[in-house]
Structures are given as C-alpha cells and as structure tokens.
Design a protein around this motif. Sequence first.
Motif, PDB file in Angstrom:
ATOM      1  N   VAL A 132       0.829  -1.214   0.000  1.00  0.00           N
ATOM      2  CA  VAL A 132       0.000   0.000   0.000  1.00  0.00           C
ATOM      3  C   VAL A 132       0.862   1.262   0.000  1.00  0.00           C
ATOM      4  O   VAL A 132       0.507   2.274  -0.610  1.00  0.00           O
ATOM      5  N   THR A 133       2.010   1.202   0.668  1.00  0.00           N
ATOM      6  CA  THR A 133       2.885   2.370   0.768  1.00  0.00           C
ATOM      7  C   THR A 133       3.668   2.623  -0.508  1.00  0.00           C
ATOM      8  O   THR A 133       3.773   3.768  -0.982  1.00  0.00           O
ATOM      9  N   MET A 134       4.232   1.576  -1.088  1.00  0.00           N
ATOM     10  CA  MET A 134       5.192   1.757  -2.174  1.00  0.00           C
ATOM     11  C   MET A 134       4.583   1.746  -3.570  1.00  0.00           C
ATOM     12  O   MET A 134       5.078   2.434  -4.466  1.00  0.00           O
ATOM     13  N   THR A 135       3.522   1.010  -3.792  1.00  0.00           N
ATOM     14  CA  THR A 135       2.961   0.938  -5.149  1.00  0.00           C
ATOM     15  C   THR A 135       2.556   2.308  -5.687  1.00  0.00           C
ATOM     16  O   THR A 135       2.868   2.641  -6.844  1.00  0.00           O
ATOM     17  N   PRO A 136       1.913   3.177  -4.897  1.00  0.00           N
ATOM     18  CA  PRO A 136       1.506   4.470  -5.453  1.00  0.00           C
ATOM     19  C   PRO A 136       2.624   5.487  -5.624  1.00  0.00           C
ATOM     20  O   PRO A 136       2.374   6.612  -6.060  1.00  0.00           O
ATOM     21  N   THR A 137       3.855   5.115  -5.299  1.00  0.00           N
ATOM     22  CA  THR A 137       4.973   6.038  -5.536  1.00  0.00           C
ATOM     23  C   THR A 137       5.401   6.051  -6.995  1.00  0.00           C
ATOM     24  O   THR A 137       6.268   6.836  -7.375  1.00  0.00           O
ATOM     25  N   VAL A 138       4.808   5.202  -7.820  1.00  0.00           N
ATOM     26  CA  VAL A 138       5.241   5.085  -9.215  1.00  0.00           C
ATOM     27  C   VAL A 138       5.135   6.414  -9.961  1.00  0.00           C
ATOM     28  O   VAL A 138       5.975   6.733 -10.808  1.00  0.00           O
ATOM     29  N   GLY A 139       4.112   7.203  -9.655  1.00  0.00           N
ATOM     30  CA  GLY A 139       3.962   8.495 -10.333  1.00  0.00           C
ATOM     31  C   GLY A 139       5.116   9.436 -10.055  1.00  0.00           C
ATOM     32  O   GLY A 139       5.559  10.180 -10.947  1.00  0.00           O
ATOM     33  N   THR A 141      -3.662  -9.143  -9.148  1.00  0.00           N
ATOM     34  CA  THR A 141      -2.575  -9.768  -9.888  1.00  0.00           C
ATOM     35  C   THR A 141      -2.475  -9.193 -11.293  1.00  0.00           C
ATOM     36  O   THR A 141      -1.376  -8.853 -11.765  1.00  0.00           O
ATOM     37  N   THR A 142      -3.601  -9.050 -11.956  1.00  0.00           N
ATOM     38  CA  THR A 142      -3.621  -8.475 -13.306  1.00  0.00           C
ATOM     39  C   THR A 142      -3.188  -7.017 -13.282  1.00  0.00           C
ATOM     40  O   THR A 142      -2.485  -6.547 -14.182  1.00  0.00           O
ATOM     41  N   GLY A 143      -3.587  -6.305 -12.245  1.00  0.00           N
ATOM     42  CA  GLY A 143      -3.180  -4.907 -12.128  1.00  0.00           C
ATOM     43  C   GLY A 143      -1.669  -4.757 -12.086  1.00  0.00           C
ATOM     44  O   GLY A 143      -1.089  -3.899 -12.764  1.00  0.00           O
ATOM     45  N   PHE A 144      -1.012  -5.586 -11.287  1.00  0.00           N
ATOM     46  CA  PHE A 144       0.451  -5.540 -11.228  1.00  0.00           C
ATOM     47  C   PHE A 144       1.065  -5.921 -12.567  1.00  0.00           C
ATOM     48  O   PHE A 144       2.036  -5.290 -13.019  1.00  0.00           O
ATOM     49  N   GLN A 201       0.136   5.731 -12.689  1.00  0.00           N
ATOM     50  CA  GLN A 201      -0.403   6.102 -11.378  1.00  0.00           C
ATOM     51  C   GLN A 201      -1.834   5.616 -11.210  1.00  0.00           C
ATOM     52  O   GLN A 201      -2.216   5.150 -10.123  1.00  0.00           O
ATOM     53  N   ASP A 202      -2.624   5.710 -12.274  1.00  0.00           N
ATOM     54  CA  ASP A 202      -4.001   5.214 -12.206  1.00  0.00           C
ATOM     55  C   ASP A 202      -4.028   3.709 -11.908  1.00  0.00           C
ATOM     56  O   ASP A 202      -4.824   3.246 -11.084  1.00  0.00           O
ATOM     57  N   LEU A 203      -3.156   2.954 -12.588  1.00  0.00           N
ATOM     58  CA  LEU A 203      -3.083   1.521 -12.336  1.00  0.00           C
ATOM     59  C   LEU A 203      -2.680   1.247 -10.885  1.00  0.00           C
ATOM     60  O   LEU A 203      -3.250   0.373 -10.218  1.00  0.00           O
ATOM     61  N   ALA A 204      -1.689   2.011 -10.406  1.00  0.00           N
ATOM     62  CA  ALA A 204      -1.195   1.815  -9.046  1.00  0.00           C
ATOM     63  C   ALA A 204      -2.280   2.116  -8.017  1.00  0.00           C
ATOM     64  O   ALA A 204      -2.456   1.368  -7.037  1.00  0.00           O
ATOM     65  N   VAL A 240      -3.930  -0.338  -5.184  1.00  0.00           N
ATOM     66  CA  VAL A 240      -3.942  -0.014  -3.760  1.00  0.00           C
ATOM     67  C   VAL A 240      -5.357  -0.060  -3.195  1.00  0.00           C
ATOM     68  O   VAL A 240      -5.580  -0.580  -2.092  1.00  0.00           O
ATOM     69  N   ALA A 241      -6.315   0.458  -3.937  1.00  0.00           N
ATOM     70  CA  ALA A 241      -7.705   0.417  -3.466  1.00  0.00           C
ATOM     71  C   ALA A 241      -8.166  -1.022  -3.258  1.00  0.00           C
ATOM     72  O   ALA A 241      -8.854  -1.338  -2.277  1.00  0.00           O
ATOM     73  N   GLN A 242      -7.762  -1.894  -4.177  1.00  0.00           N
ATOM     74  CA  GLN A 242      -8.155  -3.294  -4.059  1.00  0.00           C
ATOM     75  C   GLN A 242      -7.436  -3.993  -2.909  1.00  0.00           C
ATOM     76  O   GLN A 242      -8.037  -4.809  -2.189  1.00  0.00           O
ATOM     77  N   VAL A 243      -6.161  -3.666  -2.710  1.00  0.00           N
ATOM     78  CA  VAL A 243      -5.420  -4.254  -1.590  1.00  0.00           C
ATOM     79  C   VAL A 243      -5.996  -3.761  -0.270  1.00  0.00           C
ATOM     80  O   VAL A 243      -6.107  -4.522   0.697  1.00  0.00           O
TER      81      VAL A 243
END
Length: 346
Positions: free
Chosen positions: A221-228, A287-290, A323-326, A330-333
Amino acid sequence: MRLIPLSVTAVLLLSGAAAQANTEAEGLAQVKAFTLEHNAALIAEAAKMAEAAATYRTIVQNAGGDYAAAWEANAAEITAAIEAMRAQWLAASNQYETIEGIVAGIPSTAKYDLILDAGNPGTEAEDVAEYDLTLPDGTVLQRPGSLFHTITEPLFWGTDAAHVKLAVDLNGDGLTGAGEALFDADLAQGAAAAMVQWATALEADMAAWEPNRDDAFTAVVTMTPTVGDYFGEWKESQFLGGEGAAFVAQSRLIDVLGIMGGCQRMYVAAIAPVVAPEDAALDGAITTGFEDLIALVDETREREAAGAIFSPEEADAIGGEAQDLAERIVAQVLQAAAKHGVEIKG
C-alpha cells in the motif's frame, strides 16, 4: 542478444519463485530470503566500489592532493578507478532497486531507504536521510542526503559541480565531454564506505525482521503508489532532456521496474495466499493490475532503449496511466486488508 537489466530479470523470475508459496508463511519467508539475498549482493558490490574509491583517493594523496599532477602522472590508473566506481555503483544500485519496494515499505527498515536511496539533505523540510557522513579526513557532513542519488551518482558522473576538481579526457577521444572530470576523492571514499556500512546495518535489521501480514500489506500500500513520483523524476532527468543531477547513470525506468517488481513480489508471494482462498476475483484483479503496471513500464523502457524520444507531455501521460493503475491496485489491496482485519502502519 539483448541484455536484460537486473531489475527486469528479477521481475521475469517472479512467477516461478512465487508459485512455490502455497501458504502465507511460506510466501513471507520467501520475501525475506529474497531481500536478504539481494542485500548481501548489494554489500558485496558496494565494497568493491569502496575499494575503487580508496585506490582513487590514494593516487590523489600521493600527488599531494594535486588533481592535475595526479592525472598527469597516473591518467590510466585514475581512469580505471573511476570506471570501476561507476560500474560498481550501477551493480550496487540495481541490487538495491530490486528490493527497494520491500525495504522502503516495511516500517522497521524504511529508514534505510532514505539513507541509501531516496532521502533528502537536512536543508529540506521532509523525507530527510537521518545520518551524518564522516569523510576520511575527519570532516563531518551533517544530513548530506541519500548515498546513491544525492551524493555518489552526481559525484561519479560529474553532475555535482561543487565537487568537480578537474575536467579531463577520460575516454581518450581528445575531447572533454559531459561527465569527464576528476572529483573530490575524500567524498568518494567516505560515501562509498558509508554505503557498505548502512547496507550492512540494513542486512542486520532485515535478518531480525519477523515477517507478518500487517507489514506485507503496508509495504504494498505504501510503495505501489509512488510510481507516479518516479515518472516525474524520469521526466526531469537528462534522459528526457532535463538538467537533473541525479538519475544520469541509467534510466529511472530501470529503477521503476525493480521497485514495482518488489511490490508485485510481496503481493504474489505473501498476500495472495491470504486473499485468493476467499476472493479469487479480487486476487485476480490485483494480480492483473500488477502485470499491467509492470508491462507498461517495461514497454516504455524498451521504447526508450530503442531510441524513442518522449516529450514531457507524453511522459506525463504515461506516468498518469501508471499512477491510475497503481491507485487501483492499492484500493483493491485496502479492500482485502479490511476484510482480513489488517492494520496498515505508518
């Protein structure tokens, strides 16, 4: 044959490694073992970098600290030392980026990410790397910023103008191009030694870490949205015509593949065994999102490597899509976390 960067290789190997985790406990243990494996490699590569930096400093010292005299008498030796520092920097950096998504997301090890890779100098208001750097001559630099991207990368590649000592023809083409310079030998040796020190401290804390569900969810949850943010750094880097002093050694996209690959590994190995048995559809969506996120970054990197020129607007668009994918992931996790009573830390 196309050479695949270490971070991409780690992503490509993910499915086989994670498939062995039939239970949450097995997956958590795999994540810890994977992190320790790459942490050990980080220490080894950083130690080689420190050896090259020490050689470089000795040459300069033997010339009485006169960089011009050192170059005149030992050009070949200095060139070899600088080339070694750069090569080992890349090797060490790629090892760290492969585990950054895990290290930076676990509360008990997150401080090492600021020190090694992502922290600001003490002149900034937030995300400061909380350490001081002692140089071989006894000088203490207070809160100097991250060892990889604030100090050593700009130093070794000549984008840190404050510590350039002498412009030289490193590649022997008769010209003095960008990045061809001798740099502060004390800072080089001090920072390289500190990288070994802090990578070793990270190893000790990671070995002591007791893998648990809350930390696994928190990391993703912390690191995935840092992609942007990383795409923003890519846009500002010299790879896209910017003037940034960092992210000049290799494309920031290589780092992104490593970081997001770590987040994916944490999910597939340690979280999916929790989510899938009760909600296969949600697990499948995450899984598909990643897979989609990493495919987007990988495709963009391949285009860049093939010579594509990205405008700032195109970089923003791709970064926005990532960022949208990330954020969807995160919302799903977080949805899964709520179902399983998980506490997101930090």
